[in-house]
Enzyme design. Structure first.
Site, PDB file in Angstrom:
ATOM      1  N   GLU A 143     -24.408  21.648 -14.621  1.00 25.87           N
ATOM      2  CA  GLU A 143     -24.435  20.349 -15.298  1.00 25.87           C
ATOM      3  C   GLU A 143     -24.491  20.548 -16.810  1.00 25.87           C
ATOM      4  O   GLU A 143     -25.328  21.299 -17.320  1.00 25.87           O
ATOM      5  CB  GLU A 143     -25.643  19.534 -14.832  1.00 25.87           C
ATOM      6  CG  GLU A 143     -25.974  18.304 -15.662  1.00 25.87           C
ATOM      7  CD  GLU A 143     -24.802  17.343 -15.810  1.00 25.87           C
ATOM      8  OE1 GLU A 143     -24.639  16.805 -16.919  1.00 25.87           O
ATOM      9  OE2 GLU A 143     -24.055  17.136 -14.832  1.00 25.87           O
ATOM     10  N   CYS A 146     -13.257   4.273   0.006  1.00 28.29           N
ATOM     11  CA  CYS A 146     -14.404   4.266   0.918  1.00 28.29           C
ATOM     12  C   CYS A 146     -14.044   4.828   2.275  1.00 28.29           C
ATOM     13  O   CYS A 146     -14.715   5.709   2.809  1.00 28.29           O
ATOM     14  CB  CYS A 146     -14.957   2.850   1.055  1.00 28.29           C
ATOM     15  SG  CYS A 146     -16.271   2.704   2.281  1.00 28.29           S
ATOM     16  N   GLU A 200       0.854  -1.184   0.000  1.00 29.16           N
ATOM     17  CA  GLU A 200       0.000   0.000   0.000  1.00 29.16           C
ATOM     18  C   GLU A 200       0.893   1.238   0.000  1.00 29.16           C
ATOM     19  O   GLU A 200       1.761   1.394   0.851  1.00 29.16           O
ATOM     20  CB  GLU A 200      -0.912   0.014   1.227  1.00 29.16           C
ATOM     21  CG  GLU A 200      -1.718   1.297   1.401  1.00 29.16           C
ATOM     22  CD  GLU A 200      -2.548   1.670   0.174  1.00 29.16           C
ATOM     23  OE1 GLU A 200      -2.351   2.795  -0.344  1.00 29.16           O
ATOM     24  OE2 GLU A 200      -3.357   0.842  -0.278  1.00 29.16           O
ATOM     25  N   LEU A 218     -23.971  15.995  -6.226  1.00 26.77           N
ATOM     26  CA  LEU A 218     -25.248  16.324  -5.591  1.00 26.77           C
ATOM     27  C   LEU A 218     -25.202  16.105  -4.086  1.00 26.77           C
ATOM     28  O   LEU A 218     -25.819  16.850  -3.322  1.00 26.77           O
ATOM     29  CB  LEU A 218     -26.372  15.503  -6.216  1.00 26.77           C
ATOM     30  CG  LEU A 218     -26.625  15.751  -7.710  1.00 26.77           C
ATOM     31  CD1 LEU A 218     -27.869  15.012  -8.169  1.00 26.77           C
ATOM     32  CD2 LEU A 218     -26.733  17.236  -8.019  1.00 26.77           C
ATOM     33  N   GLY A 253      -7.297   1.228   3.517  1.00 19.46           N
ATOM     34  CA  GLY A 253      -8.752   1.312   3.504  1.00 19.46           C
ATOM     35  C   GLY A 253      -9.341   1.788   2.200  1.00 19.46           C
ATOM     36  O   GLY A 253     -10.548   1.663   1.985  1.00 19.46           O
ATOM     37  N   GLY A 254      -8.521   2.369   1.332  1.00 15.59           N
ATOM     38  CA  GLY A 254      -9.003   2.759   0.016  1.00 15.59           C
ATOM     39  C   GLY A 254      -9.930   3.956   0.025  1.00 15.59           C
ATOM     40  O   GLY A 254     -10.056   4.692   1.012  1.00 15.59           O
ATOM     41  N   HIS A 258     -45.172  -3.298   9.906  1.00 17.02           N
ATOM     42  CA  HIS A 258     -45.764  -1.956   9.915  1.00 17.02           C
ATOM     43  C   HIS A 258     -45.305  -1.237  11.188  1.00 17.02           C
ATOM     44  O   HIS A 258     -45.233  -1.850  12.251  1.00 17.02           O
ATOM     45  CB  HIS A 258     -47.284  -2.061   9.903  1.00 17.02           C
ATOM     46  CG  HIS A 258     -47.966  -0.735  10.101  1.00 17.02           C
ATOM     47  ND1 HIS A 258     -48.150   0.163   9.070  1.00 17.02           N
ATOM     48  CD2 HIS A 258     -48.476  -0.155  11.229  1.00 17.02           C
ATOM     49  CE1 HIS A 258     -48.767   1.233   9.548  1.00 17.02           C
ATOM     50  NE2 HIS A 258     -48.975   1.065  10.849  1.00 17.02           N
ATOM     51  N   ASP A 294     -12.441  -0.662  -8.165  1.00 19.66           N
ATOM     52  CA  ASP A 294     -12.680   0.421  -9.116  1.00 19.66           C
ATOM     53  C   ASP A 294     -11.752   0.396 -10.324  1.00 19.66           C
ATOM     54  O   ASP A 294     -12.093   0.934 -11.380  1.00 19.66           O
ATOM     55  CB  ASP A 294     -12.519   1.772  -8.412  1.00 19.66           C
ATOM     56  CG  ASP A 294     -13.588   2.031  -7.371  1.00 19.66           C
ATOM     57  OD1 ASP A 294     -14.397   1.124  -7.118  1.00 19.66           O
ATOM     58  OD2 ASP A 294     -13.600   3.127  -6.792  1.00 19.66           O
ATOM     59  N   SER A 316     -24.041  14.883 -10.891  1.00 23.30           N
ATOM     60  CA  SER A 316     -24.275  13.467 -10.673  1.00 23.30           C
ATOM     61  C   SER A 316     -24.111  13.148  -9.196  1.00 23.30           C
ATOM     62  O   SER A 316     -24.202  14.022  -8.345  1.00 23.30           O
ATOM     63  CB  SER A 316     -23.328  12.638 -11.545  1.00 23.30           C
ATOM     64  OG  SER A 316     -23.778  11.300 -11.641  1.00 23.30           O
TER      65      SER A 316
END
Length: 459
Positions: free
Chosen positions: A200, A42, A34, A183, A39-40, A441, A308, A179
């Site tokens: 956009e 995320c 690394e 947003l 942890g990348g 419910h 990714d 996107s």
């Protein structure tokens, strides 16, 4: 002189550490390399810190609405940007430390901090040393794409990474890109008190979604005072006294927007350009993503790409599923494939959008008879009780087989409720099986069978 391992893992993102755990538990000697943060995306610049910001922004938003619930809050709601930043950074730091501690304490795993580059088909050079292994797994993630916009070299700008380093509030944040990432940041900072404009290039927000979803999300943002500039055909940037001018050349409105800060949120690119892939003969596509087969192996036998960087998914959960596929195939004698994965994801605006399977446009493109069921969140009891009634539910079903094809739940709890549909699709269960379930419910999920009971032909 070189060292030999059973496997080399490049990158400690979502797939790499868990794969190291499986391989070492199977008795293999593993080197995990690394070069920066464990942890990348995320953990460090994606899900965890941004969702921590979403939570802070939601708290501010709810506090301002306290009177709607009969609660009296003395004085205006204030924001401490340094405390907000410290909280999200602590969330990331804790997770990052946990990943690194786990790996460094893992028997059979040699952790190396450094920049790995391929030295051959089964060799990697790092810190002046060559490591060899029969299997090499690439899990290097991606980063924000910085487009070649006119004037970009003349102004300061932010990406999703540098946004997380802010400990002050922009007076006016201009978000270039309408996107998912853009947003989320737009709503976060509007709720913190910044003026926000989203620019956009296309005719609507989140263009991969159906028009009704795009329109509903736009309405949610407009209600909160976020300005939208669509059809921005010629985006350009230039310095202004005390700010940055963003030229938009829209069909309507002033030709430029002047903000104090500019966030570029126009997509991602894989971290594959400095790995020396050519030394191993590893193929990539036009976007730089590593080409893999249905079992995530590259064109070079024994070399795999996960997460990714392989262009087969841009989410934490798909990266982790890449690990599951590779581990199952190599260690469990399974034959799992990426093509079997049902796509699902969420947009974490408030209310969130939960998505699974095909969009309505994709269902129409199939040319087969289909059914559709919808329900506004104003007719969902749980939403009414929470006074959060923006959005709607939509489910699509094959008219002949009654197979569930896809769903969109834009509304409170939509990111969780959509999993009922995702689970049934994974199980291969038809819509009637879900229709006759008896959900709890009051929940958002309880209305899914009701929506299925009101299916009608998709015109």
């Amino acid at each position: 002189m070189s060292r030999r391992f059973d496997a080399i893992i490049i990158g400690a993102g979502q797939a790499g550490p868990s794969l190291a755990g499986r391989l070492t538990a199977a008795g293999q000697e593993v080197a995990l390399i690394e070069r920066h943060l464990f942890g990348g995306t995320c953990v460090n610049t994606g899900c965890m810190p941004t969702k921590a910001l979403v939570a802070s922004a939601y708290a501010a938003h709810l506090a301002r609405r306290a009177a709607d619930f009969g609660i009296v809050v003395p004085g205006p709601v204030g924001i401490d940007p340094k405390a907000v930043a410290a909280r999200q950074q602590a969330v990331s730091a804790t997770a990052r430390a946990n990943v690194e501690r786990w790996l460094r304490g893992m028997p059979g795993c040699t952790v190396i901090t450094g920049h790995a580059r391929f030295h051959g088909p089964h060799a990697v050079a790092v810190n002046g040393e060559v490591l060899e292994a029969a299997r090499i797994f690439i899990n290097v993630g991606g980063r924000a794409r910085v487009p070649d916009l006119p004037g970009l070299d003349r102004v300061p700008f932010l990406t999703n990474t540098t946004m997380l380093q802010l400990d002050s509030l922009p007076e006016h944040l201009v978000v270039v890109g309408g996107s998912y990432i853009g947003l989320e940041f737009a709503q976060i900072y509007r709720r913190f008190g910044s003026a926000v404009t989203v620019v956009e290039q296309g005719p609507r927000l989140i263009g991969r979604e159906d028009p009704d979803v795009s329109e509903a999300v736009a309405d949610i943002l407009l209600r909160e005072g976020i300005q939208l500039r669509l059809n921005a055909a010629c985006i350009r940037l230039s310095p202004r006294d005390g700010g940055i001018a963003v030229g938009v050349s829209c069909e309507d409105g002033p030709p430029e927007v002047v903000g104090s800060h500019v966030l570029l949120a126009v997509g991602r690119q894989p971290n594959t350009d400095d790995l020396g892939l050519e030394a191993a003969g590893i193929a990539t596509d036009a976007q730089g993503s590593i080409t893999v087969d249905d079992e995530l192996q590259t064109n070079v036998p024994g070399i795999y790409a996960l997460g990714d960087c392989n262009g087969r998914g841009a989410f934490t959960h798909t990266a982790y599923n890449d690990f599951e596929i590779v581990a199952a195939n190599l260690l469990d004698g399974a034959r799992r494939r990426v093509s079997e994965r049902i796509p699902g994801y969420a947009l974490y605006t408030d209310p969130p959008l939960g998505r699974v399977g095909l969009t309505e446009a994709q269902v129409r493109a199939r040319g087969r008879p289909a059914l559709i069921g919808t329900r506004p969140m104003t007719r969902v009891g749980r939403a009414v009780e929470k006074s959060e009634t923006l959005g709607f539910m939509k489910v699509l079903v094959d008219a002949e087989s009654r197979a569930l094809l896809g769903a969109a739940i834009l509304g409170t709890g939509g990111d969780e409720a959509v999993h009922g549909i995702l689970d049934m699709m994974n199980a291969g269960a038809p819509a009637p099986m879900l229709q006759w379930a008896v959900p709890i419910h009051p929940t958002v999920s309880e209305l899914i069978p009701t929506v299925l009971g009101g299916l009608r032909p998709l015109a």
